[in-house]
Design an enzyme around this catalytic site. Structure first.
Site, PDB file in Angstrom:
ATOM      1  N   GLY A 269      -5.457  -5.989  -8.403  1.00  0.00           N
ATOM      2  CA  GLY A 269      -6.037  -5.305  -7.490  1.00  0.00           C
ATOM      3  C   GLY A 269      -7.341  -5.688  -7.008  1.00  0.00           C
ATOM      4  CB  THR A 270     -10.622  -4.407  -8.217  1.00  0.00           C
ATOM      5  OG1 THR A 270     -10.250  -2.921  -8.113  1.00  0.00           O
ATOM      6  CG2 THR A 270     -12.062  -4.444  -7.641  1.00  0.00           C
TER       7      THR A 270
ATOM      8  CB  CYS B  99      -3.442   8.437  -5.630  1.00  0.00           C
ATOM      9  SG  CYS B  99      -4.850   8.332  -4.493  1.00  0.00           S
TER      10      CYS B  99
ATOM     11  N   GLY C 267      -8.284  -4.353 -13.896  1.00  0.00           N
ATOM     12  CA  GLY C 267      -9.546  -5.159 -14.182  1.00  0.00           C
ATOM     13  C   GLY C 267      -9.241  -6.713 -14.417  1.00  0.00           C
TER      14      GLY C 267
ATOM     15  CE  LYS D 257      -3.680   2.704   1.524  1.00  0.00           C
ATOM     16  NZ  LYS D 257      -4.927   2.735   0.561  1.00  0.00           N
TER      17      LYS D 257
END
Lengths: 276, 313
Positions: B275-276, B140, B254, B55
């Site tokens: 990631g997600t 970001c 994705g 992170k």
């Protein structure tokens, strides 16, 4: 043994009040060890719904190895859940989070020189009332006396099931209903003069805040544990989507505001920790 | 020597990739902000990872944005965490010792509000032996100063990259935002300033409005859009960038299954970050790697290079 998502059998999925369902899921790995106040992530089937939905555990049948969740149909994810019939599959993971801390209740009840039984007060609002079932069972088993105060907008549910445990159950509704207190849970507690040694609450944040005030006026909110609801993404601590300001005592004795994750550090916090 | 995947070895498949002079056991890495060493390790052995991308860490602790920070969208989600993190000192004390117990590469993602802050956090971490590479987060969308601001202007991207480049001797990846007219311009600026690789894409700016409350769902109104819905955009940008720069490209955006990784490799990526998908399934990274191996076995590819060569995109 690593944690995982399992594909489990739905054993029961009943509408217990308008728009409110109780789902029983066969989950042997979890039914044995789930504690009151912990939650489960339900992973939707539809590809367009990507995030798990968190639900506090309602009850656990340790013998049949079933966990029960109560949920309200509020959107696409819960609608998908409501459409599942007995025998359907559901993707689930848990138990997650820390449950209620019952140590003080157990120790208090076990103390030999006690004059009177430990009084525990359980307060719930809406679907938040669902987590009080397992909690009441364990607090009664620990030897405390339990009063549960349930608040609903219109249609009460779960009161009879809770009464069967041996708890004293008071019900309140926002909209007038035959035979129950008309008003909110704090009004109900005032009305019946409900106080206790330890308090446990779960429900919408405004209700929890009011309960915290109630407990402070009748004592100290260090005696209150609240289970917070929060919008979450991961549910296991990595994304910080539910990271909420909390008061924390530092080594130098000063209180500082730090963020804690509702999913991983909670969802249960002490009343005096929460930045209301 | 990084740990090799047992299943791949049994099938005679070499999953190793080299990026920026570092050898990785496989091309599947975590993406920053969707991975926490302690919490993710409850679900899988972190030695399975090509790399652990941590992170975003800043010099001082950041408290992030107000809630709500999360909104689900059709096939995706919005987040507005705001780079909440406990700062470099806590990272050195807690994160690195925990991660170094695993046999994987460590990529440390750096965050700052200004060039000075980026340099400061890089200075605090440059001597940590556990860190294999740095990833500079200039993308970001959820902070008002720094972050994406540096990633949307080629001159600023170049300035911050070259400033951090001077401080760290480890390979430097620059993570790019898709919220620009032409991502290759920023990629070239980073390359020119001495970046060893670029990773892309960070999240796309998005928004959702709640009809019940009649206001934006996120407290900060807008947030970063991620998840399977953004994959075509990410893939296109990776393809464009891989043709525009000489340095390696790490594909992000994705990825939820093994064949998605194949698409990114085919588009020119040297490795990928997931990631997600880790929010949709905590052990997604390991499953995706396993699916990649199955795909390679079914198609007779014995190495990542062989797979990439088989595509003409």
């Amino acid at each position: 043994m690593k944690q995982t998502i399992i594909t489990a059998d739905v054993l029961d999925n009943t509408e217990i009040a308008p728009g409110i369902f109780r789902m029983g899921i066969h989950y042997p790995e979890a039914a044995d060890r789930v504690r009151p106040g912990q939650f489960f992530n339900i992973y939707p089937d539809a590809d367009r719904l990507i995030l798990p939905r968190p639900f506090g555990v309602h009850a656990a049948d340790r013998r049949e190895q079933v966990i029960y969740l109560i949920y309200e149909v509020t959107g696409e994810g819960t609608r998908e859940m409501a459409e599942k019939s007995k025998g359907a599959k559901v993707r689930v993971s848990g138990p997650l989070g820390n449950g209620f801390d019952l140590q003080e209740a157990r120790e208090g009840a076990a103390r030999e020189n006690r004059q009177a039984p430990v009084q525990t007060v359980l307060i719930g609002g809406g679907v938040g009332t669902s987590v009080l079932q397992l909690l009441a069972e364990e607090l009664l088993a620990a030897g405390t006396e339990v009063t549960a105060v349930l608040g609903f907008r219109k249609h009460p549910f779960g009161a009879e099931e809770l009464r069967k445990t041996g708890a004293r159950v008071l019900v309140s509704t926002d909209l007038p209903q035959e035979g129950v207190y008309h008003g909110n849970v704090c009004g109900c507690m005032e009305h019946y003069g409900v106080t206790g040694d330890l308090y446990f609450a779960c429900g919408p944040r405004p209700m929890l805040k009011a309960v915290d005030e109630y407990v402070r006026t009748h004592g100290d909110d260090r005696a209150l544990q609240v289970s917070l609801e929060s919008r979450m993404a991961c549910g296991y601590g990595v994304c910080l989507g539910c990271s909420t300001p909390m008061l924390e005592e530092q080594e130098n004795g000063q209180e500082m505001i730090v963020r804690k994750r509702v999913c991983k550090d909670g969802p249960v916090f002490r009343g005096d920790e929460v930045v209301w | 020597m990084a740990k090799l995947d047992k299943k791949a070895v049994e099938l005679g498949i070499d999953l190793r990739v080299d990026v920026a002079g570092v050898s990785f056991s496989n091309p599947v890495m975590t993406a920053s902000g969707t991975f926490s060493p302690q919490d993710s390790s409850a679900y899988y052995d972190l030695s399975e990872l090509g790399a652990a991308v941590t992170k975003g860490v800043s010099a001082e602790p950041w408290s992030g944005n107000d809630l709500p920070r999360i909104a689900e969208t059709y096939g995706g989600m919005l987040n507005s965490i705001g780079l909440e993190n406990k700062g470099a000192a806590a990272y050195i004390r807690d994160t690195l010792p925990f991660l170094s117990r695993y046999d994987t590469k460590i990529i440390c993602n750096l965050a700052g509000h200004s060039v000075e802050e980026y340099v400061r956090v890089a200075e605090m971490l440059r001597d940590c032996p556990e860190i294999d590479l740095f990833e500079l987060n200039i993308s970001c969308p959820n902070v008002s100063e720094g972050g994406m601001l540096f990633g949307t202007d080629p001159a600023m991207a170049e300035a911050v990259t070259s400033a951090v480049r001077k401080v760290v001797d480890r390979p430097l990846i620059v993570k790019l935002t898709p919220n620009v007219t032409d991502i290759t311009v920023i990629a070239k600026a980073a390359e020119h300033a001495g970046a060893d690789a670029v990773s892309l894409i960070n999240t796309l700016m998005g928004m959702r409005i709640d009809l019940k409350t009649r206001s934006a769902v996120l407290s900060r109104k807008t947030g970063g859009f991620s998840g399977p819905a953004i994959k075509p955009v990410a893939l296109r940008m990776v393809w464009e960038t891989a043709r525009a720069v000489q340095i390696p490209v790490i594909g992000i955006g994705g990825i939820t299954k093994g064949t998605d990784v194949v698409e990114f490799l085919a588009a020119g990526a040297s490795a990928v970050e997931v990631g997600t998908a880790a929010l949709m399934d905590p052990a997604a990274v390991v499953r995706i790697k396993s699916e990649l191996i199955e795909y390679m076995a079914e198609n007779g590819f014995r190495s990542i290079a062989e797979l990439k060569q088989a595509f003409s995109v």
